[in-house]
Each structure stands twice: as C-alpha cells, then as structure tokens.
Design a protein around this motif. Structure first.
Motif, PDB file in Angstrom:
ATOM      1  N   ASN A  53      49.598  27.934  27.403  1.00 23.06           N
ATOM      2  CA  ASN A  53      50.387  28.300  26.225  1.00 23.06           C
ATOM      3  C   ASN A  53      49.587  28.294  24.930  1.00 23.06           C
ATOM      4  O   ASN A  53      50.027  28.835  23.928  1.00 23.06           O
ATOM      5  CB  ASN A  53      51.596  27.364  26.079  1.00 23.06           C
ATOM      6  CG  ASN A  53      52.671  27.693  27.096  1.00 23.06           C
ATOM      7  OD1 ASN A  53      52.624  28.765  27.719  1.00 23.06           O
ATOM      8  ND2 ASN A  53      53.613  26.793  27.285  1.00 23.06           N
ATOM      9  N   LEU A  54      48.413  27.663  24.956  1.00 26.80           N
ATOM     10  CA  LEU A  54      47.586  27.631  23.745  1.00 26.80           C
ATOM     11  C   LEU A  54      46.705  28.869  23.635  1.00 26.80           C
ATOM     12  O   LEU A  54      46.029  29.072  22.640  1.00 26.80           O
ATOM     13  CB  LEU A  54      46.697  26.381  23.752  1.00 26.80           C
ATOM     14  CG  LEU A  54      47.419  25.036  23.683  1.00 26.80           C
ATOM     15  CD1 LEU A  54      46.428  23.896  23.873  1.00 26.80           C
ATOM     16  CD2 LEU A  54      48.131  24.901  22.341  1.00 26.80           C
ATOM     17  N   MET A  55      46.714  29.701  24.688  1.00 23.78           N
ATOM     18  CA  MET A  55      45.786  30.837  24.712  1.00 23.78           C
ATOM     19  C   MET A  55      46.416  32.086  24.099  1.00 23.78           C
ATOM     20  O   MET A  55      47.560  32.419  24.389  1.00 23.78           O
ATOM     21  CB  MET A  55      45.372  31.143  26.157  1.00 23.78           C
ATOM     22  CG  MET A  55      44.597  30.016  26.798  1.00 23.78           C
ATOM     23  SD  MET A  55      44.395  30.295  28.561  1.00 23.78           S
ATOM     24  CE  MET A  55      43.471  28.823  29.022  1.00 23.78           C
ATOM     25  N   ASN A  56      45.634  32.779  23.270  1.00 24.86           N
ATOM     26  CA  ASN A  56      46.081  34.054  22.697  1.00 24.86           C
ATOM     27  C   ASN A  56      45.781  35.211  23.639  1.00 24.86           C
ATOM     28  O   ASN A  56      46.378  36.272  23.534  1.00 24.86           O
ATOM     29  CB  ASN A  56      45.367  34.330  21.376  1.00 24.86           C
ATOM     30  CG  ASN A  56      45.618  33.246  20.368  1.00 24.86           C
ATOM     31  OD1 ASN A  56      44.891  32.259  20.335  1.00 24.86           O
ATOM     32  ND2 ASN A  56      46.650  33.389  19.566  1.00 24.86           N
ATOM     33  N   MET A  57      44.815  34.997  24.520  1.00 24.45           N
ATOM     34  CA  MET A  57      44.429  36.066  25.441  1.00 24.45           C
ATOM     35  C   MET A  57      43.899  35.435  26.722  1.00 24.45           C
ATOM     36  O   MET A  57      43.094  34.495  26.664  1.00 24.45           O
ATOM     37  CB  MET A  57      43.336  36.913  24.782  1.00 24.45           C
ATOM     38  CG  MET A  57      42.895  38.084  25.608  1.00 24.45           C
ATOM     39  SD  MET A  57      41.423  38.804  24.855  1.00 24.45           S
ATOM     40  CE  MET A  57      41.742  40.500  25.145  1.00 24.45           C
ATOM     41  N   LYS A  58      44.369  35.932  27.861  1.00 24.94           N
ATOM     42  CA  LYS A  58      43.927  35.372  29.139  1.00 24.94           C
ATOM     43  C   LYS A  58      43.223  36.445  29.971  1.00 24.94           C
ATOM     44  O   LYS A  58      43.785  37.512  30.220  1.00 24.94           O
ATOM     45  CB  LYS A  58      45.128  34.797  29.897  1.00 24.94           C
ATOM     46  CG  LYS A  58      45.809  33.655  29.186  1.00 24.94           C
ATOM     47  CD  LYS A  58      46.840  32.999  30.049  1.00 24.94           C
ATOM     48  CE  LYS A  58      48.278  33.120  29.626  1.00 24.94           C
ATOM     49  NZ  LYS A  58      48.675  33.581  28.360  1.00 24.94           N
ATOM     50  N   ILE A  59      41.988  36.127  30.356  1.00 25.20           N
ATOM     51  CA  ILE A  59      41.160  37.080  31.098  1.00 25.20           C
ATOM     52  C   ILE A  59      40.874  36.508  32.481  1.00 25.20           C
ATOM     53  O   ILE A  59      40.478  35.346  32.606  1.00 25.20           O
ATOM     54  CB  ILE A  59      39.815  37.308  30.360  1.00 25.20           C
ATOM     55  CG1 ILE A  59      40.046  37.864  28.954  1.00 25.20           C
ATOM     56  CG2 ILE A  59      38.897  38.217  31.176  1.00 25.20           C
ATOM     57  CD1 ILE A  59      38.778  37.913  28.095  1.00 25.20           C
ATOM     58  N   PHE A  60      41.068  37.326  33.518  1.00 30.81           N
ATOM     59  CA  PHE A  60      40.712  36.890  34.873  1.00 30.81           C
ATOM     60  C   PHE A  60      39.577  37.767  35.375  1.00 30.81           C
ATOM     61  O   PHE A  60      39.680  38.993  35.391  1.00 30.81           O
ATOM     62  CB  PHE A  60      41.926  37.014  35.805  1.00 30.81           C
ATOM     63  CG  PHE A  60      41.722  36.360  37.149  1.00 30.81           C
ATOM     64  CD1 PHE A  60      42.107  35.045  37.384  1.00 30.81           C
ATOM     65  CD2 PHE A  60      41.141  37.070  38.197  1.00 30.81           C
ATOM     66  CE1 PHE A  60      41.920  34.435  38.614  1.00 30.81           C
ATOM     67  CE2 PHE A  60      40.943  36.468  39.438  1.00 30.81           C
ATOM     68  CZ  PHE A  60      41.338  35.154  39.649  1.00 30.81           C
ATOM     69  N   VAL A  61      38.481  37.124  35.739  1.00 29.71           N
ATOM     70  CA  VAL A  61      37.319  37.856  36.229  1.00 29.71           C
ATOM     71  C   VAL A  61      37.458  37.983  37.751  1.00 29.71           C
ATOM     72  O   VAL A  61      37.494  36.982  38.471  1.00 29.71           O
ATOM     73  CB  VAL A  61      36.007  37.139  35.849  1.00 29.71           C
ATOM     74  CG1 VAL A  61      34.809  37.943  36.303  1.00 29.71           C
ATOM     75  CG2 VAL A  61      35.949  36.904  34.347  1.00 29.71           C
ATOM     76  N   ASP A  62      37.566  39.211  38.210  1.00 29.82           N
ATOM     77  CA  ASP A  62      37.922  39.485  39.601  1.00 29.82           C
ATOM     78  C   ASP A  62      36.726  40.079  40.336  1.00 29.82           C
ATOM     79  O   ASP A  62      36.382  41.234  40.134  1.00 29.82           O
ATOM     80  CB  ASP A  62      39.080  40.499  39.593  1.00 29.82           C
ATOM     81  CG  ASP A  62      39.889  40.426  40.863  1.00 29.82           C
ATOM     82  OD1 ASP A  62      39.632  39.532  41.680  1.00 29.82           O
ATOM     83  OD2 ASP A  62      40.790  41.274  41.019  1.00 29.82           O
ATOM     84  N   THR A  63      36.069  39.243  41.142  1.00 32.22           N
ATOM     85  CA  THR A  63      34.888  39.711  41.868  1.00 32.22           C
ATOM     86  C   THR A  63      35.107  39.430  43.347  1.00 32.22           C
ATOM     87  O   THR A  63      35.673  38.388  43.705  1.00 32.22           O
ATOM     88  CB  THR A  63      33.632  38.978  41.337  1.00 32.22           C
ATOM     89  OG1 THR A  63      33.529  39.210  39.937  1.00 32.22           O
ATOM     90  CG2 THR A  63      32.369  39.450  42.017  1.00 32.22           C
ATOM     91  N   ASP A  64      34.675  40.359  44.210  1.00 30.50           N
ATOM     92  CA  ASP A  64      34.901  40.206  45.648  1.00 30.50           C
ATOM     93  C   ASP A  64      34.347  38.876  46.166  1.00 30.50           C
ATOM     94  O   ASP A  64      33.307  38.407  45.710  1.00 30.50           O
ATOM     95  CB  ASP A  64      34.235  41.352  46.422  1.00 30.50           C
ATOM     96  CG  ASP A  64      34.950  42.688  46.180  1.00 30.50           C
ATOM     97  OD1 ASP A  64      36.094  42.658  45.675  1.00 30.50           O
ATOM     98  OD2 ASP A  64      34.354  43.733  46.497  1.00 30.50           O
ATOM     99  N   VAL A 106      44.469  40.405  31.027  1.00 27.14           N
ATOM    100  CA  VAL A 106      43.466  41.404  31.394  1.00 27.14           C
ATOM    101  C   VAL A 106      42.756  40.929  32.650  1.00 27.14           C
ATOM    102  O   VAL A 106      42.359  39.770  32.743  1.00 27.14           O
ATOM    103  CB  VAL A 106      42.401  41.551  30.272  1.00 27.14           C
ATOM    104  CG1 VAL A 106      41.452  42.691  30.591  1.00 27.14           C
ATOM    105  CG2 VAL A 106      43.044  41.756  28.914  1.00 27.14           C
ATOM    106  N   ILE A 107      42.597  41.825  33.620  1.00 29.39           N
ATOM    107  CA  ILE A 107      41.845  41.495  34.830  1.00 29.39           C
ATOM    108  C   ILE A 107      40.596  42.363  34.824  1.00 29.39           C
ATOM    109  O   ILE A 107      40.690  43.593  34.713  1.00 29.39           O
ATOM    110  CB  ILE A 107      42.695  41.749  36.092  1.00 29.39           C
ATOM    111  CG1 ILE A 107      43.900  40.794  36.089  1.00 29.39           C
ATOM    112  CG2 ILE A 107      41.857  41.562  37.358  1.00 29.39           C
ATOM    113  CD1 ILE A 107      44.985  41.132  37.088  1.00 29.39           C
ATOM    114  N   ILE A 108      39.425  41.709  34.861  1.00 26.03           N
ATOM    115  CA  ILE A 108      38.177  42.481  34.817  1.00 26.03           C
ATOM    116  C   ILE A 108      37.595  42.610  36.215  1.00 26.03           C
ATOM    117  O   ILE A 108      37.095  41.625  36.773  1.00 26.03           O
ATOM    118  CB  ILE A 108      37.103  41.801  33.935  1.00 26.03           C
ATOM    119  CG1 ILE A 108      37.675  41.422  32.575  1.00 26.03           C
ATOM    120  CG2 ILE A 108      35.892  42.694  33.771  1.00 26.03           C
ATOM    121  CD1 ILE A 108      36.606  40.905  31.627  1.00 26.03           C
ATOM    122  N   PRO A 109      37.604  43.811  36.796  1.00 24.09           N
ATOM    123  CA  PRO A 109      36.914  43.979  38.071  1.00 24.09           C
ATOM    124  C   PRO A 109      35.405  43.950  37.843  1.00 24.09           C
ATOM    125  O   PRO A 109      34.923  44.379  36.790  1.00 24.09           O
ATOM    126  CB  PRO A 109      37.350  45.370  38.551  1.00 24.09           C
ATOM    127  CG  PRO A 109      38.333  45.884  37.560  1.00 24.09           C
ATOM    128  CD  PRO A 109      38.205  45.059  36.314  1.00 24.09           C
TER     129      PRO A 109
END
Ligand code: UZR
Ligand code: MG
Length: 247
Positions: free
Chosen positions: A144-155, A203-206
C-alpha cells in the motif's frame, strides 16, 4: 484539528493521505523471481533518473539473522519464505523514508547469514524510493505504500541458469547444492508466494533488463509524476487544498 501551518498540516495529513500525495517520495516496488533481473531493471531506472534523488532499498537487507541452532543446518533453512524477512522493520523503514526522514538500513552478510551487529547503511530522504526483492508484494501494508509496482517476468530456465552462475561464481557454492536448494525451497516458494503476488503489479516486464522499451516507458511515467509533485511545490495553495481534501 489544530493546524498551525503548512508543515504541521503535512504531518497531520500523512497517515490518511493516499499514496499519490504530493511532496512525498515516489515509491516503486520491483519484484520477480530469483535472478529475474530485478537489480538490473532497478539500475537502469536509476541511471535514467539521474536528475532526481533516487535510493534503492533491497528486501535482502531485512533478512533475519540465523540463530546458532539454525546456523548449524543452513541447508534446512528456507530463505525464500516470507517469514525469513523482518517485514515489520522493512515497513517501518519505508514509512520513515516516505515521511521524508533518513533511515538506518541493516547490512546482511550472505556468507554467514547474519546481520552486521554494529554497522548500518544510512539512507537519506529522496524523491524516489525503489524497494526491490522477491517478496516485496507479499505484505499488504508494504504494498500500500507503493506508487508503482513492477514485476520482472523472466522464464524459469533462464533464472535457474543465472542463479547457478551467480551462486557458484559470486558466492562460492557448488552446483549440486544450488540445485538442491532450488528444488527444495526456491521453486516452491516462487509458486506459492512470488507468482501469486504478480497480480498486484501495475506493470509486468517480460525479459527483464533486456526490455529497453518497457524501462523507457516506466521512466517517462515516473518523470511525469515527479513533475506533478514539483508543480505542487511551486503552487503551495494547490497543495494545501489537496491536503485539506484528503483529511
Ligand atoms: P535474489 N539467499 C541466500 O542464498 N542466502 C541467504 O543468506 C539469504 C538469501 C537467497 C534466497 C533467495 N534463497 O532465493 C535469493 N535461497 O537469495 C533472493 N535459497 O535474492 O532476488 O537476488 O535472487
Ligand atoms: Mg538482485
């Protein structure tokens, strides 16, 4: 309430204000499985945000030190479980930074699985706080403290091969112990805790650090948000009105 000026208004409003309140640091969470490229993504974001004050806080710093008993059988200890971290302390740290104060972050020694007893890393107030780690989306209060959440998605095959290289080359481990730990703890924890937390990502970063387009887009968004914060500083009246609305 008894407000005597802009400063006390900010302080009084902060516990209730939403994560996008002006003048507060912009907090970015970066999660993803082990060796997914989280650190690379963070480094690239930091490099491109050179005009701003950015600090990186790693969840690894909040690993609990192992007790003497646990140290005797390290191979039985699950470093990938949420309980391996002192989440209360992590939460405190982000709250403090978010309120504009500096904080002492513990120093964790991966070799001895212990915290340094006498030294800390001083992290100063900044415009952007990046919180990186395999389980930074696990706790709702931290999320809840985050303004932006990024998930790094690598095989997973790429992550495993990188993990083997990193643990053997940088951490002096042998391949069979890395593989054993991966099968016993790392992969199950990814399936049980990390992958389910992907749903919280904005955001999910492939492909992680190889994905320059994604990083450019993210940096542009952050710069826009920081620009809006700056506007609120230039026109303090706007800021006061916004804060009053939040109460
Ligand atoms: P990243 N880890 C260790 O190997 N030793 C420790 O003392 C503390 C953590 C590993 C942890 C996890 N697990 O997979 C990884 N194991 O660090 C997370 N086993 O770091 O996100 O950089 O991959
Ligand atoms: Mg890393």
């Amino acid at each position: 309430p008894h407000f005597s000026g802009l400063h006390s208004l900010t302080a009084a409003a902060s516990p209730f204000s939403d994560v996008n309140a002006p003048n507060q640091p912009f907090v970015i969470g970066v999660s993803g499985g082990t060796a997914s490229g989280k650190t690379t993504v963070c480094d690239m974001i930091i490099q491109q945000l050179h005009d701003h004050r950015v600090v990186l806080v790693n969840q690894d710093s909040f690993y609990r030190g192992l007790t003497a008993e646990e140290s005797k059988c390290v191979h039985k200890y699950n470093f990938d479980h949420p309980d391996a971290f002192d989440t209360e302390q992590l939460l405190d740290c982000v709250l403090t930074l978010k309120s504009g104060q500096s904080v002492q972050v513990p120093i964790y020694d991966f070799k001895h699985h212990q915290r340094s007893s006498d030294s800390f890393r001083q992290v100063n107030a900044s415009d952007v706080i990046i919180l990186e780690g395999i389980l930074v989306f696990h706790d709702q209060r931290v999320r809840n403290l985050m303004n932006m959440k990024i998930f790094v998605d690598t095989d997973a095959d790429l992550r495993l091969s990188r993990r083997i290289r990193r643990d053997t080359v940088e951490r002096g481990r042998d391949v069979s112990s890395v593989l054993e730990q991966y099968a016993k703890f790392v992969k199950p924890a990814f399936d049980d805790f990390i992958l389910p937390s992907k749903k919280y990502a904005d955001v999910i970063i492939p492909r992680g650090g190889d994905n320059h387009v994604a990083i450019d887009l993210i940096v542009q968004h952050i710069q826009t948000k920081l620009g809006q914060h700056d506007l609120c500083k230039i026109y303090p009246n706007t800021y006061v009105i916004q804060s009053t609305f939040q109460i």
